[in-house]
Write an enzyme that holds these catalytic residues in place. Sequence first.
Site, short mmCIF file in Angstrom:
data_model
loop_
_atom_site.label_atom_id
_atom_site.label_comp_id
_atom_site.label_asym_id
_atom_site.label_seq_id
_atom_site.Cartn_x
_atom_site.Cartn_y
_atom_site.Cartn_z
CG LEU A 67 -1.82 -1.14 1.43
CD1 LEU A 67 -2.59 -0.71 2.84
CD2 LEU A 67 -2.72 -1.35 0.29
CG ASP A 68 0.58 4.23 -2.93
OD1 ASP A 68 1.29 3.46 -3.47
OD2 ASP A 68 -0.24 4.90 -3.54
NE ARG A 69 6.28 7.02 5.19
CZ ARG A 69 7.67 7.29 5.59
NH1 ARG A 69 8.45 7.26 4.57
NH2 ARG A 69 8.01 7.52 6.44
#
Length: 236
Positions: A67-69
């Site tokens: 998942l993106d940060r």
Amino acid sequence: MNRPNLWSERKEILFEDNHLLIINKPAGLLVQGDATGDEPLSAKAEEYLRFKYKKPGAAFVGVAHRLDRPVSGVVALAKTSKALSRLNEMFRDNKVHKTYWALVGKCPQPPKGHLTHWLVKDPIRNTTKAYTERHAQGLKSELDYEVLGQAGNRFLVQVNPITGRPHQIRVQLATGLSTPIVGDVKYGFLAPLPDVSIALHARRLEFQHPVTKEEMCFNAPLPDIAHWEAAQPFYQ
């Protein structure tokens, strides 16, 4: 050995068996290490497993997806190489059903539909551009979306990505529907959120257990953060 300050059962840890560790990732935490040197989820998971099972050496933690940060939600980690190999194959073959929730500033039109774009990633700027026509360097990217309702002064959108591309949901909602995700200034929202997250949450993962073959479904509760409060009534 002092207990590390990691996660609590049934809050961050959604499930664990001999092969899987399912985590509800908070926004702001990397899944896997990068050039920043910040401690990622994978390292925290290894520390957790070493403490819990009193391992003298490193514990195995395999990352099958990311998942993106600034995104929160469910992440599946593998505790064995067999599970990792099979999870990698399932994600690659689109055999994992993913459900995301996003908050946007205006109601998408139409309120339910399918988006197809060709995405081109710019690794220098860490952004992705979406093209509505076939692009020589683009990866075909598809998702289904549906507006679940109004949540305060925002709209809650359920997204089911069919493919798994970098920044796919973020750029497709912004480009295809002109509805950037709340807080996502990289893709056109006007202002960041106070915690610098974006209002995108990986709500559910459904897949066949890589070893037991049991059908699994994991739901990640919404973050206990102000901008998600109005969406809590939709969570079941």
